[in-house]
Design an enzyme around this catalytic site. Structure first.
Site, PDB file in Angstrom:
ATOM      1  CB  THR A  44     -25.747 -22.259   7.571  1.00  0.00           C
ATOM      2  OG1 THR A  44     -24.791 -21.362   6.994  1.00  0.00           O
ATOM      3  CG2 THR A  44     -25.520 -23.643   7.004  1.00  0.00           C
ATOM      4  CB  ILE A 102     -25.075 -19.488   3.425  1.00  0.00           C
ATOM      5  CG1 ILE A 102     -24.878 -19.994   2.000  1.00  0.00           C
ATOM      6  CG2 ILE A 102     -26.559 -19.541   3.807  1.00  0.00           C
ATOM      7  CD1 ILE A 102     -25.462 -21.405   1.755  1.00  0.00           C
ATOM      8  CG  ASP A 103     -25.465 -14.525   8.572  1.00  0.00           C
ATOM      9  OD1 ASP A 103     -24.865 -15.331   9.311  1.00  0.00           O
ATOM     10  OD2 ASP A 103     -26.120 -13.566   9.003  1.00  0.00           O
ATOM     11  CG  ASP A 155     -21.828 -13.877  11.936  1.00  0.00           C
ATOM     12  OD1 ASP A 155     -22.266 -14.647  11.078  1.00  0.00           O
ATOM     13  OD2 ASP A 155     -21.196 -14.265  12.947  1.00  0.00           O
ATOM     14  CD  GLU A 169     -19.949 -18.729   9.054  1.00  0.00           C
ATOM     15  OE1 GLU A 169     -20.744 -18.108   8.337  1.00  0.00           O
ATOM     16  OE2 GLU A 169     -20.259 -19.235  10.140  1.00  0.00           O
TER      17      GLU A 169
HETATM   18  C1  IPD Z   1     -25.483 -17.567  12.241  1.00  0.00           C
HETATM   19  C2  IPD Z   1     -26.614 -16.625  11.982  1.00  0.00           C
HETATM   20  C3  IPD Z   1     -27.587 -16.661  13.142  1.00  0.00           C
HETATM   21  C4  IPD Z   1     -26.904 -16.326  14.428  1.00  0.00           C
HETATM   22  C5  IPD Z   1     -25.718 -17.233  14.656  1.00  0.00           C
HETATM   23  C6  IPD Z   1     -24.758 -17.147  13.464  1.00  0.00           C
HETATM   24  P1  IPD Z   1     -24.378 -18.784  10.127  1.00  0.00           P
HETATM   25  O1  IPD Z   1     -24.545 -17.538  11.160  1.00  0.00           O
HETATM   26  O2  IPD Z   1     -26.172 -15.311  11.768  1.00  0.00           O
HETATM   27  O3  IPD Z   1     -28.608 -15.703  12.978  1.00  0.00           O
HETATM   28  O4  IPD Z   1     -27.814 -16.448  15.492  1.00  0.00           O
HETATM   29  O5  IPD Z   1     -25.071 -16.800  15.818  1.00  0.00           O
HETATM   30  O6  IPD Z   1     -23.687 -18.011  13.700  1.00  0.00           O
HETATM   31  O7  IPD Z   1     -23.710 -19.872  10.898  1.00  0.00           O
HETATM   32  O8  IPD Z   1     -25.715 -19.166   9.652  1.00  0.00           O
HETATM   33  O9  IPD Z   1     -23.523 -18.220   9.059  1.00  0.00           O
HETATM   34 CA    CA Z   2     -22.866 -16.214   9.611  1.00  0.00          CA
END
Ligand code: IPD
Ligand code: CA
Length: 265
Positions: free
Chosen positions: A93, A90-91, A216, A65
């Site tokens: 963040t 880190i999903d 994701d 990412e």
């Molecule tokens: C996010 C998370 C979040 C989702 C966002 C994503 P990130 O990824 O998965 O749950 O609602 O659309 O972008 O930015 O924390 O890696």
């Molecule tokens: Ca993510």
């Protein structure tokens, strides 16, 4: 080291690394918008995972990412039949930045455009969700399968709020207005990967979100598939590595979910 053992080890080690920084004073930056965040810890986690993969498999492609130096461009997921590691370091963040739990590390491996391995690790609860193609889905050492609930009114669903506020987030809110009254409840824990893992483990019946990215979703897609559920594009078309928005469910409520969302992504 075999692929799955490497993925499990990297996820656990990255989780330990990330936890060391919780509550510390790390650098936070905005990416595409004020609500799209990256921290130096995301980058450290991704570099750590990338270096580990290179140690064992220097020829494999790596898409992360945060696109830290040494990785490949995201377009390789659509174009390459090679082994591609797909990493969300880190999903969740935003959770991490706010000192909230519910962030995960998501690692997938694809070969010839098919996801062959997926690992999602929640370091706060020490829960490792993992799957290999054709071998089932697991939480730690226990096999998991999706829930058998087939009545939407008894189902718990999850979604997330995308960083594209005017577009994808507005669509999600529109969907909540429609699905909210029809189901038991809706959760937003803040990590798409965690939501997918929970659907695979039978803790919730469905998840959808517009505008996600391959990092994701790739690991979670395989977990759902191996746990007996269904994960597709918003339209109901089969998932592939270029799918952005996703609908995932225990299978029983999939048609209803796709119909209710009814927005092509
Ligand atoms: C996010 C998370 C979040 C989702 C966002 C994503 P990130 O990824 O998965 O749950 O609602 O659309 O972008 O930015 O924390 O890696
Ligand atoms: Ca993510």
């Amino acid at each position: 080291m075999g692929y799955i053992n490497l993925a499990l080890r990297m996820a656990r080690e990255a989780g330990e690394l990330i936890k060391e920084y919780v509550d510390s004073d790390f650098k936070v930056e905005e990416k595409s918008s004020k609500v799209d965040l990256v921290t130096e810890v995301d980058q450290k986690s991704e570099s750590f995972i990338r270096n580990r993969i290179h140690e064992y498999y220097p020829k494999h492609k790596i898409v992360g990412e945060e696109g830290v130096a040494g990785g490949d461009d995201v377009n390789v997921v659509a174009e390459s039949d090679d082994y591609i590691w797909i990493i969300d370091p880190i999903d969740g963040t935003t959770n991490f930045v706010h000192g909230l739990p519910g962030f995960t590390i998501s690692i997938a491996l694809s070969y010839k455009q098919e996801v062959i391995l997926g690992v999602i690790y929640d370091p706060n609860l020490d829960e490792m969700f993992w799957a290999e193609k054709g071998k089932g889905a697991f939480l730690n050492s226990n096999r998991v399968i999706v829930s058998d609930n087939n009545h939407l009114e008894g189902c718990v669903l999850a979604t997330g709020y995308p960083s594209d506020v005017e577009g994808d987030r507005a669509k999600v809110i529109e969907n909540i207005n429609k699905l909210g009254p029809a189901c038991s409840n809706i959760r937003t824990f803040g990590s798409a990967a965690l939501h997918l893992a929970y659907v695979a483990a039978g803790r919730m019946e469905g998840f959808w979100e517009h505008g996600l990215n391959v990092w994701d979703v790739a690991a979670g897609y395989l977990l759902i598939d191996e746990a007996g559920g269904t994960a597709t594009a918003m339209s109901g078309e089969p998932y592939n590595l270029t799918t952005r928005g996703i609908v995932a469910s225990n299978g029983h409520i999939h048609k209803k979910l796709v119909e209710s969302i009814n927005v092509n992504d």
